[in-house]
Design a protein around this motif. Structure first.
Motif, short mmCIF file in Angstrom:
data_model
loop_
_atom_site.label_atom_id
_atom_site.label_comp_id
_atom_site.label_asym_id
_atom_site.label_seq_id
_atom_site.Cartn_x
_atom_site.Cartn_y
_atom_site.Cartn_z
N LYS A 1 -7.47 13.09 11.32
CA LYS A 1 -7.14 13.66 10.36
C LYS A 1 -6.37 11.87 10.62
O LYS A 1 -6.14 10.79 10.18
N ASN B 1 1.15 -1.18 -0.15
CA ASN B 1 -0.26 0.40 -0.09
C ASN B 1 0.97 1.00 0.28
O ASN B 1 0.44 2.41 0.37
N ASN B 2 1.81 0.86 -0.20
CA ASN B 2 2.70 2.49 -0.17
C ASN B 2 2.73 3.13 -1.35
O ASN B 2 3.66 2.18 -1.94
N GLN C 1 -7.40 8.28 8.65
CA GLN C 1 -6.69 7.96 7.71
C GLN C 1 -5.56 7.14 8.58
O GLN C 1 -4.51 7.90 8.69
N ASP D 1 9.84 6.05 3.90
CA ASP D 1 8.07 6.09 4.34
C ASP D 1 8.81 6.27 5.95
O ASP D 1 9.79 5.10 6.91
N ASP E 1 2.40 19.21 7.62
CA ASP E 1 1.60 18.28 8.26
C ASP E 1 2.17 17.23 9.12
O ASP E 1 1.96 15.87 9.26
N ASP F 1 -1.74 2.43 12.55
CA ASP F 1 -3.04 1.70 12.05
C ASP F 1 -3.46 0.68 13.12
O ASP F 1 -3.84 -0.54 13.11
N ASN G 1 -3.32 5.21 8.88
CA ASN G 1 -3.06 4.50 8.12
C ASN G 1 -1.96 5.86 7.66
O ASN G 1 -0.25 5.65 7.35
N GLN G 2 -2.14 6.71 7.53
CA GLN G 2 -1.61 7.61 7.13
C GLN G 2 -0.64 8.93 8.01
O GLN G 2 0.24 9.04 7.62
N TYR G 3 -0.66 8.25 9.54
CA TYR G 3 0.49 8.94 10.01
C TYR G 3 0.85 7.97 11.28
O TYR G 3 0.46 6.31 11.43
N ASN H 1 2.84 12.78 8.83
CA ASN H 1 2.08 12.58 8.22
C ASN H 1 3.70 11.34 7.43
O ASN H 1 5.10 11.75 7.38
N GLY I 1 3.95 10.47 4.61
CA GLY I 1 4.55 10.68 3.21
C GLY I 1 5.12 11.88 3.38
O GLY I 1 5.91 12.17 1.71
#
Length: 488
Positions: free
Chosen positions: A404, A126-127, A408, A329, A386, A359, A410-412, A378, A380
């Motif tokens: 956030k 998922n990266n 999401q 990442d 962010d 996650d 998985n984004q942090y 974040n 990314g």
């Protein structure tokens, strides 16, 4: 000079807790006392003007005002590293980057680390920087995906080093290391007579040698023909363009843009007044997405059509490797100690900062309950964007990040708010404590070499924890002492 300078509760690079200069800073402290306030102020101004005259600038992007050019603020109080400390850093950096390279080679080939469940497969698949279609199964020179790494280190309140971040795509800033040293020698020559400092001279020959070590097996001419390497830049509007120009000049490499290259029959050529010249190695400073409009973004005008075809055929080496972003990442960062244990059968020499994976339900619940105490990033993003620094954030911003994370996770990732080490900074008026970190550059060809010192970045805004130049940070010269002679 330092009557109002505060130390506790932080680790200070220059002073012990009682205000006494550390042993390796004593001569520097004595030299400072010889300057008047006016002399210090004049030297500070001259140093800033030196950067301006040389055109050493970068671009800052702001949502309100767009982009602006500015010089990197320079602070003349160096970060001094004793030889015994540097030896540990050097070994730790070589170990870490070796494990990261083995991880990249594994992820794009056998994927054994995923099959063994050491790293969750979904973090790779998922990266957004995992380019299986473009890179999977490709054999590259030396099996080396990381030609140049920039690893960011910080020190906690006890003076212990931790890795904050790995930069494995297009790490920038090496030119600033050299310009900081140049300015220091020009403006403060008095400081160099008292110390035995590891020199930066000839260090870029190691970088150039590492570039040439990656010549593809298909390069024509045999052992006696030197491979032809170019540095590929997005152009003058890129924020790190000065870095590109400096490195190309110092290594004697041709600086090219995408329009200067062409691919024919899966071979890359540089256009010149004498016709086409075959290119064996490309040190690229263009992000993966823009390298080849046929393989990545169709609207890219920065790259070279057909470049990835030549890469897959083994006719050209691309440095750093394509797809490296999957290894730097911020979520993958948490697993680097496990990579070191898995591939090298060693314990990490320099530890990570503790990282909460959002996650995971238990860790996410803890973070949501303690946002005002933590740093949230974040996975990314870079450059301090962010990012939430809980202790310094408003209630509104904390609630924004809460949403956030819920939407999401998985984004942090989240980390404790460390008491980052500080060092004296001087910006024309007074000495005050400012938080610092250190970017260490690791060069890899047939051998690994670590640039002595690296780029010390400083949060020049009083009280700020953000050292990134785009967020108001500056830089310092970094001195690594040579081993003392017995008669010293």
């Amino acid at each position: 000079m330092f009557d109002s300078y505060s130390i506790e509760p932080f680790f200070d690079e220059m002073f012990d807790a009682d205000g006494t200069p550390k042993r390796h800073y004593r001569k520097f402290r004595d030299l400072l006392e010889q300057f008047s306030e006016e002399e210090l102020r004049e030297k500070h101004i001259t140093a800033q003007l030196s950067f301006l005259r040389q055109g050493i600038t970068f671009t800052v992007y702001n949502e309100e005002s767009g982009s602006t050019e500015r010089t990197m603020p320079f602070d003349f109080v160096p970060i001094i590293i004793p030889p015994e400390e540097w030896e540990i850093i050097e070994k730790g950096m070589v170990q870490r980057v070796e494990a990261l390279n083995l991880f990249l080679d594994d992820v794009y080939k056998e994927q054994q680390i995923l099959n063994d469940g050491v790293i969750p497969r979904h973090l790779i698949e998922n990266n957004p920087y995992y380019y299986a279609k473009q890179v999977q199964g490709i054999d590259i020179p030396l099996n080396n995906h990381i030609f140049l790494a920039g690893v960011d280190l910080i020190r906690d309140e006890h003076g212990k080093y931790h890795v904050l971040e790995d930069n494995l795509r297009n790490p920038s800033g090496m030119s600033y290391v050299y310009q900081n040293r140049y300015v220091m020698r020009q403006i403060y020559p008095e400081l160099f007579g008292k110390y035995r400092i590891q020199t930066l001279e000839h260090q870029l020959s190691y970088l150039h040698e590492a570039v040439l070590d990656h010549a593809p097996a298909t390069a024509p001419g045999g052992k006696n023909k030197k491979p032809f390497a170019v540095l590929l830049t997005p152009g003058t509007y890129n924020s790190a363009y000065y870095d590109h120009v400096f490195l190309a000049q110092q290594m004697g490499m041709q600086l090219v843009e995408g329009r200067d290259l062409i691919v024919k029959d899966n071979v890359v050529y540089m256009k010149s007044t004498r016709g086409l010249k075959r290119v064996d190695i490309i040190y690229r400073r263009i992000d993966d997405d823009f390298l080849d409009p046929e393989a990545f973004r169709e609207d890219s005008e920065l790259g070279v059509a057909g470049l990835m075809g030549a890469y897959r055929q083994g006719n050209v080496a691309i440095l750093n490797g394509v797809g490296n972003g999957v290894a730097d990442d911020k979520a993958i960062y948490a697993y680097v100690p496990e990579m070191i244990r898995y591939y090298l059968k060693e314990e990490p020499i320099i530890a990570n900062v503790k990282t909460y994976m959002l996650d995971r339900e238990d860790e996410r619940e803890y973070v949501l309950e303690h946002l005002e105490e933590l740093v949230v990033k974040n996975v990314g993003a870079s450059g301090g964007y962010d990012m939430l620094i809980g202790p310094h954030a408003s209630k509104e911003l904390i609630e924004t990040f809460r949403q956030k994370i819920i939407e999401q996770p998985n984004q942090y990732i989240a980390q404790p708010t460390l008491k980052l080490s500080r060092a004296p900074a001087y910006q024309g008026e007074e000495f005050y404590p400012a938080h610092v970190d250190l970017r260490v550059f690791v060069m890899r060809g047939k051998k690994s070499h670590v640039l002595p010192g690296g780029l010390s970045r400083v949060a020049l805004k009083k009280g700020s924890l953000v050292v990134n130049s785009s967020q108001g940070g500056g830089s310092k010269d970094t001195w690594v002492f040579k081993q003392e002679r017995r008669d010293d």
